[in-house]
Design a protein around this motif. Sequence first.
Motif, short mmCIF file in Angstrom:
data_model
loop_
_atom_site.label_atom_id
_atom_site.label_comp_id
_atom_site.label_asym_id
_atom_site.label_seq_id
_atom_site.Cartn_x
_atom_site.Cartn_y
_atom_site.Cartn_z
N TYR A 288 0.84 -1.20 0.00
CA TYR A 288 0.00 0.00 0.00
C TYR A 288 0.87 1.25 0.00
O TYR A 288 1.81 1.36 0.78
N PHE B 246 1.63 5.14 0.73
CA PHE B 246 1.30 6.27 1.61
C PHE B 246 2.24 7.42 1.28
O PHE B 246 3.26 7.24 0.63
N GLN C 30 0.12 9.21 5.48
CA GLN C 30 -1.19 9.65 5.03
C GLN C 30 -1.59 8.90 3.78
O GLN C 30 -0.76 8.63 2.91
N SER C 31 -2.88 8.59 3.69
CA SER C 31 -3.45 7.99 2.49
C SER C 31 -4.72 8.77 2.19
O SER C 31 -5.79 8.45 2.69
N TRP D 234 -5.90 9.49 -0.97
CA TRP D 234 -6.19 9.30 -2.39
C TRP D 234 -7.69 9.25 -2.61
O TRP D 234 -8.41 8.62 -1.85
N TRP E 178 -5.61 14.06 -4.42
CA TRP E 178 -5.09 13.99 -3.06
C TRP E 178 -5.84 15.01 -2.23
O TRP E 178 -5.92 16.18 -2.60
N THR F 181 -7.48 3.27 -2.36
CA THR F 181 -6.12 3.00 -1.90
C THR F 181 -5.30 2.71 -3.15
O THR F 181 -5.83 2.24 -4.16
#
Length: 192
Positions: free
Chosen positions: A131, A133, A141-142, A144, A159, A173
């Motif tokens: 994943y 970040f 932070q994610s 998206w 973002w 994600t």
Amino acid sequence: MPTLKNFLFAPLPMALAASPSLMRRGPKTDFGLYAYGEGIGGAQVFTTGEGAFVGSVSASNSTEAAPVLFDVGTGNALLGSPNATDTAPTWSNLTLSVPDATSSSHQVSFTNSTNNGTGVSSSGFVFYGQYLFHQADGALQSEWYVLPSGQDGIWTLNWNSTGDDTDGQVIVTLRAVGPSPDATSLVSDTAS
């Protein structure tokens, strides 16, 4: 009542999650990025040389559109080159950038350098497993999300650093793992 054992080992998951060595177990070179969210089951990230999109490259009306093949660069920047076999676009060696809180735009972009000035961040991308970040001020932070682009089967990749609440957002994600070959639908019919 908490025991000494619970007290001693309770913070362990937090310490492991923050461990830099665990975060770097993602891909090192030559990987694509794929978006997963409601109605989006592994749509590949592509660009036309500027903005970032997810979905069907063949649905794009740009001759510069191509999936991106990434490498990890200095400062955990993500460097992208076209992953095209039929016709090669004119762009290459671009850096993935996310808008920061000072930017009025939310779209993720590709730029020619990791030193882009103000309004974007082009370094600090970290994988936790597969994943993706972004690390800023010590926090992963994610943020998206995608929005319909106006072309069927294509979304703009965005973002959300400023609390954007535009209608039609799909939280996603980004992963360095593509969908399984038996996935029945990679792209939802809702993007238009």
